[in-house]
Design a protein around this motif. Structure first.
Motif, PDB file in Angstrom:
ATOM      1  N   CYS A 194       0.851  -1.188   0.000  1.00  0.00           N
ATOM      2  CA  CYS A 194       0.000   0.000   0.000  1.00  0.00           C
ATOM      3  C   CYS A 194       0.882   1.231   0.000  1.00  0.00           C
ATOM      4  O   CYS A 194       2.078   1.156   0.270  1.00  0.00           O
ATOM      5  CB  CYS A 194      -0.948   0.007   1.199  1.00  0.00           C
ATOM      6  SG  CYS A 194      -2.281   1.217   0.992  1.00  0.00           S
ATOM      7  N   CYS A 211      -0.191   4.259   1.630  1.00  0.00           N
ATOM      8  CA  CYS A 211      -0.617   5.292   2.585  1.00  0.00           C
ATOM      9  C   CYS A 211       0.416   5.586   3.669  1.00  0.00           C
ATOM     10  O   CYS A 211       0.456   6.698   4.188  1.00  0.00           O
ATOM     11  CB  CYS A 211      -1.965   4.945   3.199  1.00  0.00           C
ATOM     12  SG  CYS A 211      -1.952   3.442   4.184  1.00  0.00           S
ATOM     13  N   CYS A 230      -3.937   6.204  -0.270  1.00  0.00           N
ATOM     14  CA  CYS A 230      -3.364   4.907  -0.661  1.00  0.00           C
ATOM     15  C   CYS A 230      -2.876   4.871  -2.109  1.00  0.00           C
ATOM     16  O   CYS A 230      -2.694   3.803  -2.682  1.00  0.00           O
ATOM     17  CB  CYS A 230      -4.383   3.800  -0.410  1.00  0.00           C
ATOM     18  SG  CYS A 230      -4.866   3.711   1.327  1.00  0.00           S
ATOM     19  N   SER A 235      -3.392  -3.928  -0.066  1.00  0.00           N
ATOM     20  CA  SER A 235      -4.468  -3.460   0.818  1.00  0.00           C
ATOM     21  C   SER A 235      -5.002  -2.103   0.398  1.00  0.00           C
ATOM     22  O   SER A 235      -5.727  -1.457   1.142  1.00  0.00           O
ATOM     23  CB  SER A 235      -3.950  -3.375   2.260  1.00  0.00           C
ATOM     24  OG  SER A 235      -3.010  -2.336   2.397  1.00  0.00           O
ATOM     25  N   TYR A 242      -6.435  -8.129  -0.103  1.00  0.00           N
ATOM     26  CA  TYR A 242      -7.462  -7.565   0.759  1.00  0.00           C
ATOM     27  C   TYR A 242      -8.584  -7.134  -0.199  1.00  0.00           C
ATOM     28  O   TYR A 242      -8.798  -5.952  -0.440  1.00  0.00           O
ATOM     29  CB  TYR A 242      -6.993  -6.305   1.440  1.00  0.00           C
ATOM     30  CG  TYR A 242      -5.882  -6.309   2.455  1.00  0.00           C
ATOM     31  CD1 TYR A 242      -4.566  -6.595   2.115  1.00  0.00           C
ATOM     32  CD2 TYR A 242      -6.148  -5.901   3.776  1.00  0.00           C
ATOM     33  CE1 TYR A 242      -3.555  -6.498   3.056  1.00  0.00           C
ATOM     34  CE2 TYR A 242      -5.131  -5.809   4.722  1.00  0.00           C
ATOM     35  CZ  TYR A 242      -3.839  -6.106   4.351  1.00  0.00           C
ATOM     36  OH  TYR A 242      -2.837  -5.993   5.282  1.00  0.00           O
ATOM     37  N   PHE A 263     -12.513   1.199  12.545  1.00  0.00           N
ATOM     38  CA  PHE A 263     -11.701   0.246  13.307  1.00  0.00           C
ATOM     39  C   PHE A 263     -10.208   0.327  12.977  1.00  0.00           C
ATOM     40  O   PHE A 263      -9.404  -0.337  13.622  1.00  0.00           O
ATOM     41  CB  PHE A 263     -12.190  -1.190  13.064  1.00  0.00           C
ATOM     42  CG  PHE A 263     -13.429  -1.558  13.823  1.00  0.00           C
ATOM     43  CD1 PHE A 263     -13.361  -1.934  15.152  1.00  0.00           C
ATOM     44  CD2 PHE A 263     -14.673  -1.534  13.207  1.00  0.00           C
ATOM     45  CE1 PHE A 263     -14.498  -2.280  15.858  1.00  0.00           C
ATOM     46  CE2 PHE A 263     -15.818  -1.874  13.904  1.00  0.00           C
ATOM     47  CZ  PHE A 263     -15.738  -2.253  15.236  1.00  0.00           C
ATOM     48  N   TYR A 264      -9.828   1.101  11.954  1.00  0.00           N
ATOM     49  CA  TYR A 264      -8.397   1.220  11.622  1.00  0.00           C
ATOM     50  C   TYR A 264      -7.718   2.358  12.391  1.00  0.00           C
ATOM     51  O   TYR A 264      -6.534   2.626  12.168  1.00  0.00           O
ATOM     52  CB  TYR A 264      -8.175   1.471  10.122  1.00  0.00           C
ATOM     53  CG  TYR A 264      -8.875   0.522   9.185  1.00  0.00           C
ATOM     54  CD1 TYR A 264      -9.061  -0.819   9.523  1.00  0.00           C
ATOM     55  CD2 TYR A 264      -9.353   0.961   7.951  1.00  0.00           C
ATOM     56  CE1 TYR A 264      -9.723  -1.680   8.655  1.00  0.00           C
ATOM     57  CE2 TYR A 264     -10.002   0.094   7.075  1.00  0.00           C
ATOM     58  CZ  TYR A 264     -10.197  -1.216   7.440  1.00  0.00           C
ATOM     59  OH  TYR A 264     -10.843  -2.065   6.586  1.00  0.00           O
ATOM     60  N   ARG A 278     -11.242   7.572   3.073  1.00  0.00           N
ATOM     61  CA  ARG A 278     -10.904   6.550   2.076  1.00  0.00           C
ATOM     62  C   ARG A 278     -12.141   5.961   1.402  1.00  0.00           C
ATOM     63  O   ARG A 278     -12.103   4.889   0.823  1.00  0.00           O
ATOM     64  CB  ARG A 278     -10.113   5.423   2.747  1.00  0.00           C
ATOM     65  CG  ARG A 278      -8.832   5.846   3.447  1.00  0.00           C
ATOM     66  CD  ARG A 278      -7.825   4.711   3.444  1.00  0.00           C
ATOM     67  NE  ARG A 278      -6.791   4.781   4.458  1.00  0.00           N
ATOM     68  CZ  ARG A 278      -5.814   5.677   4.497  1.00  0.00           C
ATOM     69  NH1 ARG A 278      -5.747   6.628   3.580  1.00  0.00           N
ATOM     70  NH2 ARG A 278      -4.907   5.642   5.464  1.00  0.00           N
ATOM     71  N   GLN A 303     -12.140   2.352  -0.408  1.00  0.00           N
ATOM     72  CA  GLN A 303     -12.536   1.250   0.473  1.00  0.00           C
ATOM     73  C   GLN A 303     -14.066   1.111   0.469  1.00  0.00           C
ATOM     74  O   GLN A 303     -14.785   2.059   0.148  1.00  0.00           O
ATOM     75  CB  GLN A 303     -12.018   1.504   1.887  1.00  0.00           C
ATOM     76  CG  GLN A 303     -10.484   1.573   1.925  1.00  0.00           C
ATOM     77  CD  GLN A 303      -9.921   1.848   3.303  1.00  0.00           C
ATOM     78  OE1 GLN A 303     -10.642   2.201   4.237  1.00  0.00           O
ATOM     79  NE2 GLN A 303      -8.608   1.713   3.433  1.00  0.00           N
ATOM     80  N   TYR A 331      -3.205  -9.109  16.123  1.00  0.00           N
ATOM     81  CA  TYR A 331      -2.124  -8.636  16.994  1.00  0.00           C
ATOM     82  C   TYR A 331      -1.972  -9.553  18.215  1.00  0.00           C
ATOM     83  O   TYR A 331      -0.990  -9.440  18.944  1.00  0.00           O
ATOM     84  CB  TYR A 331      -2.400  -7.181  17.420  1.00  0.00           C
ATOM     85  CG  TYR A 331      -2.480  -6.261  16.205  1.00  0.00           C
ATOM     86  CD1 TYR A 331      -1.323  -5.748  15.630  1.00  0.00           C
ATOM     87  CD2 TYR A 331      -3.697  -5.954  15.601  1.00  0.00           C
ATOM     88  CE1 TYR A 331      -1.378  -4.952  14.492  1.00  0.00           C
ATOM     89  CE2 TYR A 331      -3.769  -5.160  14.475  1.00  0.00           C
ATOM     90  CZ  TYR A 331      -2.606  -4.663  13.917  1.00  0.00           C
ATOM     91  OH  TYR A 331      -2.661  -3.888  12.783  1.00  0.00           O
TER      92      TYR A 331
HETATM   93  C1  PBG Z   1      -3.002   0.173   4.647  1.00  0.00           C
HETATM   94  C2  PBG Z   1      -3.565  -0.640   5.749  1.00  0.00           C
HETATM   95  C3  PBG Z   1      -4.401  -0.238   6.805  1.00  0.00           C
HETATM   96  C4  PBG Z   1      -4.553  -1.356   7.619  1.00  0.00           C
HETATM   97  C5  PBG Z   1      -3.861  -2.392   7.031  1.00  0.00           C
HETATM   98  N1  PBG Z   1      -3.285  -1.937   5.864  1.00  0.00           N
HETATM   99  C6  PBG Z   1      -4.941   1.072   7.166  1.00  0.00           C
HETATM  100  C7  PBG Z   1      -5.964   1.745   6.367  1.00  0.00           C
HETATM  101  O1  PBG Z   1      -6.448   1.240   5.343  1.00  0.00           O
HETATM  102  O2  PBG Z   1      -6.259   2.874   6.729  1.00  0.00           O
HETATM  103  C8  PBG Z   1      -5.327  -1.400   8.910  1.00  0.00           C
HETATM  104  C9  PBG Z   1      -4.870  -2.437   9.869  1.00  0.00           C
HETATM  105  C10 PBG Z   1      -5.375  -2.252  11.251  1.00  0.00           C
HETATM  106  O3  PBG Z   1      -6.175  -1.355  11.574  1.00  0.00           O
HETATM  107  O4  PBG Z   1      -4.963  -3.069  12.098  1.00  0.00           O
HETATM  108  N2  PBG Z   1      -3.897   0.702   3.753  1.00  0.00           N
END
Ligand code: PBG
Length: 327
Positions: free
Chosen positions: A119, A121, A129, A164, A191, A199-200, A216, A220, A312
């Motif tokens: 990615c 970003c 991204c 992603s 992805y 949640f990110y 995004r 997304q 995690y």
């Molecule tokens: C990169 C990416 C993200 C996550 C994984 N790859 C962040 C996003 O899309 O903003 C999120 C992973 C997480 O929240 O644990 N684009």
């Protein structure tokens, strides 16, 4: 009382319950997401993710070895570069942070399977991204950069790449460049089903990758949709994706089940940073039993249809499996 069918019979004791289980969890299915940063001799805790750290390349073997000892054999690397620019050049630089980390990891702890997140970003000054055209990400020019990124990661030692970014057509662009360079056997975990999600939040703090303007949502997915998940998954499979990821996980298990039913590839669920942070925060206050919650979350992902689970909590889960607490 006359009753032929008594569901409780199968719950009568631990051995009976274990034998009759419908879902089994295996350490081999776990992926641990790990942050690597520039610099030397630093291991910095991520404030909104207690127990998770940004590792410099010279220190990361400590974590890799402890994962290996616990039985976690798959690691996904995320890079935090020192410098960012408009076109995210750190993502595909030969001496980019993930490329350096991959070379070192393959040398120091070669028995693990390394996955690189593909990615832009973390590497763009604007935090989106891909490259911009006005105020939106320009899809097609971004594809070349994503493909270059994936290739440089594989050249640095990545065993699998995981795009992603959610650009249209990126799996094909990556498949083509890998094939053209002799990496026909390197799998792509797409992805494919990645929702625009709150949640990110903690991840964006960890990776310093929050978009500097806007959001995004033009790339997304909208979390009101599930049929669209099938569309995305099938498209990516046509483009050569080997594994389909659904993300986030816990609030999207219906999506996991749907995509599992409609496809014939392994489904990975990514339990993202916000899920981790919520569990940690409540556990720190003594409001929930962390271990048991983590086990339930993991099993629910497999029950829904995941055969791969990124979290995690991978190292803790591996230990719970060893201790027979789940599995
Ligand atoms: C990169 C990416 C993200 C996550 C994984 N790859 C962040 C996003 O899309 O903003 C999120 C992973 C997480 O929240 O644990 N684009």
């Amino acid at each position: 009382m006359d009753m032929l069918k008594r569901p409780r019979r199968l719950r009568g004791g631990e051995l009976m319950r274990r034998m009759a289980r419908e879902t089994r969890v295996d350490k081999a299915s776990l992926i641990y997401p790990m942050f690597v940063q520039e610099g030397t001799n630093s291991v910095d805790e991520i404030p909104s993710m207690p127990g998770q750290y940004r590792w410099t390349v010279d220190r990361m073997a400590e974590k890799l070895n402890s994962l290996a000892d616990a039985g976690v054999s798959n690691v996904m690397l995320f890079g935090i570069p020192d410098k960012k620019d408009e076109i995210g050049s750190g993502a595909y630089a030969e001496d980019g942070i993930v490329q350096k980390a991959l070379r070192e990891a393959k040398k120091e702890v070669p028995n693990l399977f390394y996955i690189a997140d593909v990615c832009m970003c973390e590497y763009t000054s604007h935090g989106h991204c891909g490259v911009l055209c006005d105020h939106d990400v320009d899809n097609d020019p971004t594809l070349d950069l994503l493909a270059k990124t994936a290739l440089s990661q594989v050249q640095a030692g990545a065993d699998m790449v995981a795009p992603s970014d959610m650009m249209d057509g990126r799996v094909l662009a990556i498949r083509n460049i890998l094939d053209a360079n002799g990496y026909k056997e390197t799998p792509i975990m797409s992805y494919a089903v990645k929702y625009a999600s709150a949640f990110y939040g903690p991840f964006r703090e960890a990776a310093d990758s929050a978009p500097s303007f806007g959001d995004r949502k033009t790339y997304q997915m909208d979390y009101h949709n599930v049929r669209e998940a099938v569309k995305e998954a099938l498209l990516d499979m046509e483009e050569g994706a080997d594994i389909i990821m659904v993300k986030p996980c816990m609030s999207f298990l219906d999506v996991v089940t749907k995509v599992h039913q409609e496809t014939n590839v392994p489904i990975a669920g990514y339990s993202v940073s916000g899920e981790y942070a919520m569990v940690k925060a409540a556990a720190e206050r003594g409001w929930i039993d962390e271990d048991r919650i983590v086990c339930e979350m993991a099993v629910s992902a497999f029950r829904a249809g995941c055969s791969i689970y990124e979290t995690y909590y991978a190292e803790e889960l591996a230990r719970y499996i060893t201790e027979g607490r789940i599995g």
